[in-house]
Design a protein around this motif. Structure first.
Motif, mmCIF file in Angstrom:
data_model
loop_
_atom_site.group_PDB
_atom_site.id
_atom_site.type_symbol
_atom_site.label_atom_id
_atom_site.label_comp_id
_atom_site.label_asym_id
_atom_site.label_seq_id
_atom_site.Cartn_x
_atom_site.Cartn_y
_atom_site.Cartn_z
ATOM 1 N N TRP A 1 -2.176 -5.904 -4.956
ATOM 2 C CA TRP A 1 -2.174 -7.173 -4.034
ATOM 3 C C TRP A 1 -2.135 -8.403 -4.983
ATOM 4 O O TRP A 1 -2.302 -8.254 -6.115
ATOM 5 C CB TRP A 1 -3.475 -7.561 -3.411
ATOM 6 C CG TRP A 1 -4.527 -7.453 -4.072
ATOM 7 C CD1 TRP A 1 -5.356 -6.285 -4.529
ATOM 8 C CD2 TRP A 1 -5.149 -8.576 -4.816
ATOM 9 N NE1 TRP A 1 -6.358 -6.691 -5.293
ATOM 10 C CE2 TRP A 1 -6.332 -7.783 -5.646
ATOM 11 C CE3 TRP A 1 -5.148 -9.758 -5.114
ATOM 12 C CZ2 TRP A 1 -7.300 -8.667 -6.601
ATOM 13 C CZ3 TRP A 1 -5.824 -10.525 -5.850
ATOM 14 C CH2 TRP A 1 -6.846 -10.079 -6.582
ATOM 15 N N SER B 1 0.705 -1.420 -0.092
ATOM 16 C CA SER B 1 0.041 -0.047 -0.262
ATOM 17 C C SER B 1 0.890 1.179 -0.061
ATOM 18 O O SER B 1 1.805 1.166 0.520
ATOM 19 C CB SER B 1 -0.967 0.180 1.406
ATOM 20 O OG SER B 1 -1.961 -1.105 1.183
ATOM 21 N N THR C 1 -3.361 3.300 -2.326
ATOM 22 C CA THR C 1 -3.381 2.509 -3.209
ATOM 23 C C THR C 1 -2.915 1.133 -2.814
ATOM 24 O O THR C 1 -1.921 1.367 -2.207
ATOM 25 C CB THR C 1 -2.779 3.030 -4.647
ATOM 26 O OG1 THR C 1 -3.680 4.276 -5.218
ATOM 27 C CG2 THR C 1 -2.909 1.783 -5.667
ATOM 28 N N THR C 2 -3.520 -0.069 -2.822
ATOM 29 C CA THR C 2 -2.862 -1.257 -2.458
ATOM 30 C C THR C 2 -2.871 -2.261 -3.558
ATOM 31 O O THR C 2 -3.873 -2.131 -4.337
ATOM 32 C CB THR C 2 -3.777 -1.989 -1.398
ATOM 33 O OG1 THR C 2 -3.839 -1.023 -0.326
ATOM 34 C CG2 THR C 2 -3.229 -3.224 -0.954
ATOM 35 N N ARG D 1 -6.807 -2.223 -5.316
ATOM 36 C CA ARG D 1 -7.541 -1.515 -4.342
ATOM 37 C C ARG D 1 -7.431 -0.326 -4.042
ATOM 38 O O ARG D 1 -6.200 0.151 -3.783
ATOM 39 C CB ARG D 1 -7.816 -2.290 -3.251
ATOM 40 C CG ARG D 1 -8.133 -3.780 -3.053
ATOM 41 C CD ARG D 1 -8.501 -4.492 -1.762
ATOM 42 N NE ARG D 1 -7.320 -4.491 -1.005
ATOM 43 C CZ ARG D 1 -6.713 -5.681 -0.860
ATOM 44 N NH1 ARG D 1 -7.100 -6.726 -1.556
ATOM 45 N NH2 ARG D 1 -5.539 -5.626 -0.143
ATOM 46 N N HIS D 2 -8.358 0.645 -4.220
ATOM 47 C CA HIS D 2 -8.057 2.079 -3.580
ATOM 48 C C HIS D 2 -9.130 2.343 -2.495
ATOM 49 O O HIS D 2 -10.078 1.937 -2.323
ATOM 50 C CB HIS D 2 -8.615 2.935 -4.872
ATOM 51 C CG HIS D 2 -7.898 2.965 -6.104
ATOM 52 N ND1 HIS D 2 -6.497 3.304 -6.114
ATOM 53 C CD2 HIS D 2 -8.203 2.036 -7.288
ATOM 54 C CE1 HIS D 2 -6.374 3.125 -7.386
ATOM 55 N NE2 HIS D 2 -7.118 2.571 -8.090
ATOM 56 N N ASP D 3 -8.558 3.025 -1.512
ATOM 57 C CA ASP D 3 -9.252 3.556 -0.124
ATOM 58 C C ASP D 3 -8.824 4.735 0.023
ATOM 59 O O ASP D 3 -7.775 4.983 0.632
ATOM 60 C CB ASP D 3 -8.863 2.420 0.666
ATOM 61 C CG ASP D 3 -9.749 2.753 2.065
ATOM 62 O OD1 ASP D 3 -10.709 3.419 1.895
ATOM 63 O OD2 ASP D 3 -9.171 2.585 3.085
ATOM 64 N N GLU E 1 -2.812 4.278 -13.011
ATOM 65 C CA GLU E 1 -3.287 3.152 -12.529
ATOM 66 C C GLU E 1 -2.271 1.984 -12.712
ATOM 67 O O GLU E 1 -1.618 1.619 -13.969
ATOM 68 C CB GLU E 1 -4.513 2.523 -13.033
ATOM 69 C CG GLU E 1 -5.031 1.345 -12.507
ATOM 70 C CD GLU E 1 -5.909 1.514 -11.297
ATOM 71 O OE1 GLU E 1 -6.302 0.517 -10.447
ATOM 72 O OE2 GLU E 1 -5.519 2.877 -10.642
#
Length: 142
Positions: free
Chosen positions: A122, A77, A119-120, A113-115, A84
């Motif tokens: 995986w 993360s 940005t993570t 994944r975005h929160d 992207e």
């Protein structure tokens, strides 16, 4: 079983992440070849974050792994980037751009994944463990 490591936003963190992941997976009894694959993938994910993204607001990057059901998910993360993360298709003479292509090849699946600002990236890899001197996945099949 899982671990989360906060590391400085520095190239030296790649070696630290590799060593900690390797140690955990060895202690958990994961098969050596699976450890090698997981260490390769975490190296690529973390190197990409350091090369292309910003650090988290803390100035760090987060590296995490979760091992269960003979699979390991590794995740990195960061503070996001202008683009992207995606697997590139470099030419044979290109000096870079192969990291996520390697991840795509080695992992069963991977994604982003975005929160909020985080940005993570995986990846999930097979990670069978050793039981009574045998790889568990092979033992169960035979």
């Amino acid at each position: 079983m899982s671990s989360v490591v906060m590391l400085p936003y520095a190239l030296s963190s790649v070696a630290v992440a590799r060593q900690r992941l390797c140690t955990d997976l060895q202690e958990w009894g994961v098969f050596a070849t699976a450890i090698d694959d997981a260490v390769l993938v975490v190296s690529e994910l973390l190197s990409n974050a350091l090369r292309h993204a910003r650090p988290l607001t803390s100035g760090m990057v987060r590296v995490a792994w979760l091992w269960s059901d003979d699979h390991v998910e590794v995740a990195v993360s960061d503070g996001g980037a202008a683009t992207e993360p995606r697997a590139g298709r470099p030419t044979l003479s290109s000096l870079g751009g192969r990291g996520l292509g390697i991840v795509e090849y080695v992992a069963e699946s991977w994604g982003v994944r975005h929160d909020g600002e985080t940005t993570t990236v995986w990846a999930v890899l097979p990670a069978p463990h050793i039981v009574n001197g045998q790889v568990a996945a092979f033992k169960e099949a035979g």
